[in-house]
Design a protein around this motif. Structure first.
Motif, PDB file in Angstrom:
ATOM      1  N   THR A 212      -8.336  -6.692  10.519  1.00 13.05           N
ATOM      2  CA  THR A 212      -6.910  -6.915  10.322  1.00 13.05           C
ATOM      3  C   THR A 212      -6.666  -7.535   8.954  1.00 13.05           C
ATOM      4  O   THR A 212      -7.326  -8.520   8.596  1.00 13.05           O
ATOM      5  CB  THR A 212      -6.331  -7.840  11.407  1.00 13.05           C
ATOM      6  N   VAL A 213      -5.753  -6.973   8.205  1.00 10.42           N
ATOM      7  CA  VAL A 213      -5.337  -7.506   6.907  1.00 10.42           C
ATOM      8  C   VAL A 213      -3.850  -7.817   6.984  1.00 10.42           C
ATOM      9  O   VAL A 213      -3.029  -6.918   7.210  1.00 10.42           O
ATOM     10  CB  VAL A 213      -5.604  -6.504   5.772  1.00 10.42           C
ATOM     11  N   GLU A 214      -3.486  -9.092   6.784  1.00 10.75           N
ATOM     12  CA  GLU A 214      -2.097  -9.528   6.838  1.00 10.75           C
ATOM     13  C   GLU A 214      -1.667 -10.054   5.477  1.00 10.75           C
ATOM     14  O   GLU A 214      -2.367 -10.868   4.867  1.00 10.75           O
ATOM     15  CB  GLU A 214      -1.925 -10.618   7.888  1.00 10.75           C
ATOM     16  N   THR A 217       4.714 -12.216   6.675  1.00  9.15           N
ATOM     17  CA  THR A 217       5.065 -12.626   8.034  1.00  9.15           C
ATOM     18  C   THR A 217       6.001 -11.623   8.699  1.00  9.15           C
ATOM     19  O   THR A 217       6.145 -11.623   9.922  1.00  9.15           O
ATOM     20  CB  THR A 217       5.724 -14.009   8.025  1.00  9.15           C
ATOM     21  N   SER A 231      -1.122  -4.138   2.181  1.00 10.36           N
ATOM     22  CA  SER A 231      -2.187  -4.460   3.138  1.00 10.36           C
ATOM     23  C   SER A 231      -3.133  -3.280   3.310  1.00 10.36           C
ATOM     24  O   SER A 231      -4.336  -3.450   3.517  1.00 10.36           O
ATOM     25  CB  SER A 231      -1.591  -4.863   4.490  1.00 10.36           C
ATOM     26  N   GLY A 315      -0.378  -1.131  13.075  1.00  7.36           N
ATOM     27  CA  GLY A 315       0.509  -1.551  12.004  1.00  7.36           C
ATOM     28  C   GLY A 315       1.105  -0.400  11.233  1.00  7.36           C
ATOM     29  O   GLY A 315       1.802  -0.611  10.233  1.00  7.36           O
ATOM     30  N   LYS A 329       1.170  -5.875   7.858  1.00  8.12           N
ATOM     31  CA  LYS A 329      -0.277  -5.858   8.094  1.00  8.12           C
ATOM     32  C   LYS A 329      -0.756  -4.451   8.373  1.00  8.12           C
ATOM     33  O   LYS A 329       0.025  -3.561   8.729  1.00  8.12           O
ATOM     34  CB  LYS A 329      -0.663  -6.772   9.259  1.00  8.12           C
ATOM     35  N   THR A 330      -2.053  -4.266   8.214  1.00 16.46           N
ATOM     36  CA  THR A 330      -2.731  -3.026   8.593  1.00 16.46           C
ATOM     37  C   THR A 330      -3.961  -3.394   9.417  1.00 16.46           C
ATOM     38  O   THR A 330      -4.685  -4.341   9.078  1.00 16.46           O
ATOM     39  CB  THR A 330      -3.155  -2.206   7.362  1.00 16.46           C
ATOM     40  N   VAL A 331      -4.173  -2.645  10.476  1.00 17.17           N
ATOM     41  CA  VAL A 331      -5.278  -2.914  11.401  1.00 17.17           C
ATOM     42  C   VAL A 331      -6.109  -1.641  11.553  1.00 17.17           C
ATOM     43  O   VAL A 331      -5.560  -0.543  11.677  1.00 17.17           O
ATOM     44  CB  VAL A 331      -4.756  -3.359  12.783  1.00 17.17           C
ATOM     45  N   ALA A 363      -5.258 -12.730   0.902  1.00 18.58           N
ATOM     46  CA  ALA A 363      -4.728 -12.155   2.144  1.00 18.58           C
ATOM     47  C   ALA A 363      -5.474 -12.721   3.351  1.00 18.58           C
ATOM     48  O   ALA A 363      -6.622 -13.170   3.248  1.00 18.58           O
ATOM     49  CB  ALA A 363      -4.854 -10.635   2.111  1.00 18.58           C
ATOM     50  N   ARG A 364      -4.808 -12.694   4.499  1.00 16.69           N
ATOM     51  CA  ARG A 364      -5.449 -13.147   5.731  1.00 16.69           C
ATOM     52  C   ARG A 364      -6.254 -11.977   6.293  1.00 16.69           C
ATOM     53  O   ARG A 364      -5.682 -10.982   6.757  1.00 16.69           O
ATOM     54  CB  ARG A 364      -4.419 -13.616   6.747  1.00 16.69           C
TER      55      ARG A 364
END
Length: 466
Positions: A212-214, A217, A231, A315, A329-331, A363-364
């Motif tokens: 997961t890239v966030e 928000t 993302s 996402g 985000k992209t998952v 990035a998270r």
């Protein structure tokens, strides 16, 4: 054993009793727990268990005991035992299924059994619903001819497609009843054609996980593109840390191994046999080429080399719903196949470290690992088993047996290899070219099911003599 009598009995049993039961089994959406978190409430796994339990209990096999074992908070397991002399044989299969998958042809579906010629379509019949039926039919074929056999234990689990995470607890709980098998017969493998008996000598391991890239928000107008990093672009770059996107080679060198000499020779034999049949094995679109022109390289890349696939994504709206929005985000669901002798726990740790360290732009980034599964490399095959397998293939296929590595995983095998280091293994199956395990239009080739069942009986008879 009389091969003609054995084949006749097995054929009649498949036609009259196994195919109808398999057809009913196909109708049950008994998805593995990873794909049906509410499996207990839905009851589909229990329905599949009840179907197989009832069929097995009706077999006129001397001394047969059938029991459904249920440990707290775990999927059920069918335990069967047939008395015999001397050694113990453990026969294994599973009844849980992969999810529906899209792309089924008109008139076909995952929970709709359709018979077309020699093929029975529907999810799970060959992977691996037939195993319980075939195992008991093989034993019954022995008793029909009063052929001595060892004590047989049959385990049918309901968690294999989720990594068999429940099975070790059952093996431990039933350890005294199972004993120490001298031979393990697994019916959950595949075949590279329908003209030979295929025995699997190695299985790749696997690391599954969700990356997961966030970056935000919430979604914002895509006018911010170029200011806020995408993302998707970040995720794409992170995947390049694992894989060379031009060649598909995995960049982490400690996830590669040297191919053992015997396995290399087996790979050469498979390449020689199947080198020109790739069009029959893979449903390629027009103009598409495989990753390797050399047949041996193709075999090795699918059995002894690591490889990455993206098997799911999140996402991402459907194209028709994709507005001018910079997504938060992209998952991606990652499936990393490992060489048979690579430790999956080590591989999972390395992949997680590689993906999460120093995230671009701050990035998270998280990589949540599912149940890593180490592969399996068979111990040296004893002469009696090698002879029995060759004789069985000649008797029921009219061709010599073939030995190959498999690109997929059977989690149970690695565990059994550690627990029973002196056991011999016959790992075989019915899922061959076009059968499309886990995908749309999955089918079981019924004549192969018959022949594999007869071959299993032949090997059990040979074991019983020794």
């Amino acid at each position: 054993m009389d091969a003609t009598a054995t084949l006749g009995f097995v054929q009649r049993t498949w036609d009259a009793e196994i195919v109808p039961a398999l057809s009913e089994y196909v109708t049950i959406p008994a998805k593995s727990p990873h794909f049906d978190a509410e499996w207990k409430a839905h009851g589909h796994l229990d329905r599949a268990v009840a179907l197989i339990e009832a069929w097995c209990k009706a077999r006129p096999i001397e001394g047969l005991r059938v029991e459904v074992v249920r440990l707290p908070e775990r999927t059920p397991l069918i335990y069967m035992e047939v008395p015999g002399r001397g050694d113990t044989v453990l026969l294994y299969g599973h009844l849980d299924k992969q999810p529906e998958m899209v792309g089924w042809s008109e008139g076909l579906g995952p929970w709709t059994p359709v018979r077309r010629g020699d093929k029975l379509y529907g999810r799970g019949a060959g992977d691996d619903g037939y195993a319980a039926f075939a195992a008991l039919t093989a034993i019954q074929a022995l008793q029909q001819q009063r052929t001595p056999h060892a004590r047989c234990v049959v385990l049918i689990e309901a968690c294999e497609e989720s990594g068999s995470y429940d099975l070790p607890a059952y093996v431990e709980a039933l350890a005294a009843r199972i004993g120490t098998p001298g031979l393990v017969v697994c019916l959950d493998s595949g075949c590279a054609d329908y003209e030979h008996l295929w025995c699997t000598t190695s299985l790749r391991g696997i690391v599954n996980g969700v990356l997961t890239v966030e970056v935000l928000t919430e979604g914002i107008h895509s006018g911010a593109s170029g200011v806020v990093p995408s993302s998707f672009r970040i995720l794409r770059g992170l995947l390049s840390r694992l894989e060379d996107e031009r060649t598909g080679e995995i960049r982490l060198r400690d996830l590669h191994v040297d191919v053992p000499g015997e396995r290399m020779e087996q790979a050469r034999a498979v390449a020689e046999l199947t080198g020109k049949k790739h069009a029959e094995i893979y449903p390629l679109v027009t103009g598409m080429r495989l990753a390797h022109e050399d047949a041996l390289e193709r075999v090795l890349s699918g059995t002894w080399r690591p490889a990455l696939s993206i098997t799911g994504a999140g996402g991402l709206p459907q194209p028709a719903d994709g507005g001018n929005v910079l997504r938060p985000k992209t998952v991606a669901k990652l499936s990393l196949r490992l060489p048979p002798t690579v430790d999956a726990v080590h591989a999972a740790r390395r992949v997680k470290q590689t993906l999460e360290s120093e995230p671009p732009y701050g990035a998270r980034v998280t990589f949540e690992v599912e149940s890593p599964g180490t592969g399996w490399d068979a111990p040296p095959t004893e002469r009696w088993l090698l002879d029995a397998v060759q004789q069985a293939s000649q008797a029921y296929f009219g061709q010599p047996a073939m030995f190959h590595g498999l690109g997929g995983s059977i989690p149970f095998m690695a565990m059994l290899g550690e627990r029973y280091p002196r056991a011999q293994f016959m790992i075989t199956g019915v899922m061959g070219p076009g059968s499309n395990a886990h995908g749309p239009n999955e089918f079981v080739h019924l004549p192969t099911g018959v022949r594999v069942t007869a071959c299993a009986a032949h090997v059990l008879a040979a074991h019983g003599r020794g």
